[in-house]
Design an enzyme around this catalytic site. Structure first.
Site, PDB file in Angstrom:
ATOM      1  N   GLU A 104     100.937  21.731 122.199  1.00 40.95           N
ATOM      2  CA  GLU A 104     100.228  22.362 121.059  1.00 40.95           C
ATOM      3  C   GLU A 104      99.593  23.679 121.474  1.00 40.95           C
ATOM      4  O   GLU A 104      99.273  23.867 122.648  1.00 40.95           O
ATOM      5  CB  GLU A 104      99.087  21.433 120.631  1.00 40.95           C
ATOM      6  N   ASP A 105      99.346  24.554 120.521  1.00 39.70           N
ATOM      7  CA  ASP A 105      98.627  25.783 120.821  1.00 39.70           C
ATOM      8  C   ASP A 105      97.125  25.531 120.924  1.00 39.70           C
ATOM      9  O   ASP A 105      96.459  25.957 121.845  1.00 39.70           O
ATOM     10  CB  ASP A 105      98.914  26.863 119.762  1.00 39.70           C
ATOM     11  N   ASP A 108      91.845  22.098 116.940  1.00 34.66           N
ATOM     12  CA  ASP A 108      90.623  22.569 116.275  1.00 34.66           C
ATOM     13  C   ASP A 108      89.892  21.348 115.725  1.00 34.66           C
ATOM     14  O   ASP A 108      89.115  20.712 116.426  1.00 34.66           O
ATOM     15  CB  ASP A 108      91.018  23.581 115.197  1.00 34.66           C
ATOM     16  N   PHE A 157      87.297  31.906 116.056  1.00 32.87           N
ATOM     17  CA  PHE A 157      88.682  31.981 115.594  1.00 32.87           C
ATOM     18  C   PHE A 157      89.450  32.917 116.533  1.00 32.87           C
ATOM     19  O   PHE A 157      89.032  34.042 116.788  1.00 32.87           O
ATOM     20  CB  PHE A 157      88.762  32.490 114.152  1.00 32.87           C
ATOM     21  N   ARG A 170     100.707  36.652 116.045  1.00 32.71           N
ATOM     22  CA  ARG A 170     101.214  35.620 116.963  1.00 32.71           C
ATOM     23  C   ARG A 170     101.779  36.236 118.230  1.00 32.71           C
ATOM     24  O   ARG A 170     101.730  35.644 119.296  1.00 32.71           O
ATOM     25  CB  ARG A 170     102.340  34.813 116.295  1.00 32.71           C
TER      26      ARG A 170
HETATM   27  P1  IMP Z   1      93.549  21.378 113.403  1.00 33.56           P
HETATM   28  O1  IMP Z   1      92.286  21.756 112.708  1.00 33.56           O
HETATM   29  O2  IMP Z   1      93.265  20.851 114.810  1.00 33.56           O
HETATM   30  O3  IMP Z   1      94.373  20.437 112.588  1.00 33.56           O
HETATM   31  O4  IMP Z   1      94.352  22.727 113.598  1.00 33.56           O
HETATM   32  C1  IMP Z   1      95.469  22.990 112.827  1.00 33.56           C
HETATM   33  C2  IMP Z   1      96.116  24.270 113.157  1.00 33.56           C
HETATM   34  O5  IMP Z   1      95.277  25.305 112.698  1.00 33.56           O
HETATM   35  C3  IMP Z   1      96.381  24.585 114.633  1.00 33.56           C
HETATM   36  O6  IMP Z   1      97.543  23.995 115.150  1.00 33.56           O
HETATM   37  C4  IMP Z   1      96.519  26.092 114.542  1.00 33.56           C
HETATM   38  O7  IMP Z   1      97.828  26.449 114.144  1.00 33.56           O
HETATM   39  C5  IMP Z   1      95.520  26.444 113.443  1.00 33.56           C
HETATM   40  N1  IMP Z   1      94.278  26.933 114.052  1.00 33.56           N
HETATM   41  C6  IMP Z   1      93.159  26.259 114.309  1.00 33.56           C
HETATM   42  N2  IMP Z   1      92.229  27.061 114.879  1.00 33.56           N
HETATM   43  C7  IMP Z   1      92.803  28.278 114.974  1.00 33.56           C
HETATM   44  C8  IMP Z   1      92.369  29.549 115.494  1.00 33.56           C
HETATM   45  O8  IMP Z   1      91.262  29.746 116.019  1.00 33.56           O
HETATM   46  N3  IMP Z   1      93.274  30.562 115.403  1.00 33.56           N
HETATM   47  C9  IMP Z   1      94.518  30.428 114.858  1.00 33.56           C
HETATM   48  N4  IMP Z   1      94.959  29.261 114.377  1.00 33.56           N
HETATM   49  C10 IMP Z   1      94.108  28.198 114.432  1.00 33.56           C
END
Ligand code: IMP
Length: 181
Positions: A104-105, A108, A157, A170
């Site tokens: 995963e990247d 969050d 962010f 990206r």
């Molecule tokens: P989740 O809130 O963990 O479900 O995150 C879902 C998705 O939101 C991640 O896989 C990212 O693609 C995107 N995301 C969350 N935080 C960031 C950020 O700080 N920058 C860019 N994308 C984000």
């Protein structure tokens, strides 16, 4: 202090992790993962689209035989359906009985990953671990251990190295703090 990303139209975002820092950290993670998975024939799963650069570099930093597959989910936030996650692209491989690593990247809220973990566990892998370049404060809500983490970060962010803002940035080579100025 602000560092310009001069070859990207001088976009003045503050560098959090330069490409050089990422390369060094990915190399460390790659060696750790290789020693954990040696002789296991694991399958590494890229979470599209944000995970694409980390996945590409990490898999090359793991000097053992591995297989690759791809998955994509979409998370709906800030709408009536907030909290819903939908599968856009499923795996092609049969992962039952396999050692699986999700790449995963960023974690969050952990909502997307939680969904993916339960989807992948339903396919009965032998083992399931997670590698995430970044782990945001509060991500513990995912309720599953993230074994390999590049860096823990705060609530900021971030963009670059796969991470987008509104579909853009990206392809920045490092991770930067996003600001509107
Ligand atoms: P989740 O809130 O963990 O479900 O995150 C879902 C998705 O939101 C991640 O896989 C990212 O693609 C995107 N995301 C969350 N935080 C960031 C950020 O700080 N920058 C860019 N994308 C984000």
């Amino acid at each position: 202090m602000k560092n310009n990303t001069s070859n990207f139209n001088n976009i003045p975002f503050q560098t959090l992790y330069s490409n050089e820092m990422i390369t060094a950290r990915v190399r460390e993670l790659g060696l750790q993962i290789a020693s954990d998975y040696i002789e296991k024939n694991p399958i590494f799963i890229c979470v599209l689209r944000g995970g694409v650069y980390f996945f590409s570099d990490l898999t090359k930093a793991v000097p053992i035989p591995i297989e690759l597959d791809f998955i994509q989910a979409k998370s709906y936030v800030g709408t009536e359906s907030s909290g819903n996650v939908e599968l856009i692209k499923d795996l092609d491989a049969d992962i039952s009985g396999r050692d699986v690593l999700i790449v995963e990247d960023i974690v969050d809220t952990g909502r997307t990953l939680k969904f993916l973990i339960s989807h992948i566990l339903s396919k009965k892998p032998k083992s399931l671990e997670i590698a995430s370049l970044l782990f945001k404060e509060g991500g513990e809500a995912v309720g599953y251990p993230i074994k390999y983490v590049g860096w823990n970060i705060g609530k900021e962010f971030v963009i670059g190295y796969g991470l987008d803002y509104d579909g853009k940035f990206r392809n920045l080579p490092g991770v930067f703090l996003y600001s509107e100025e």
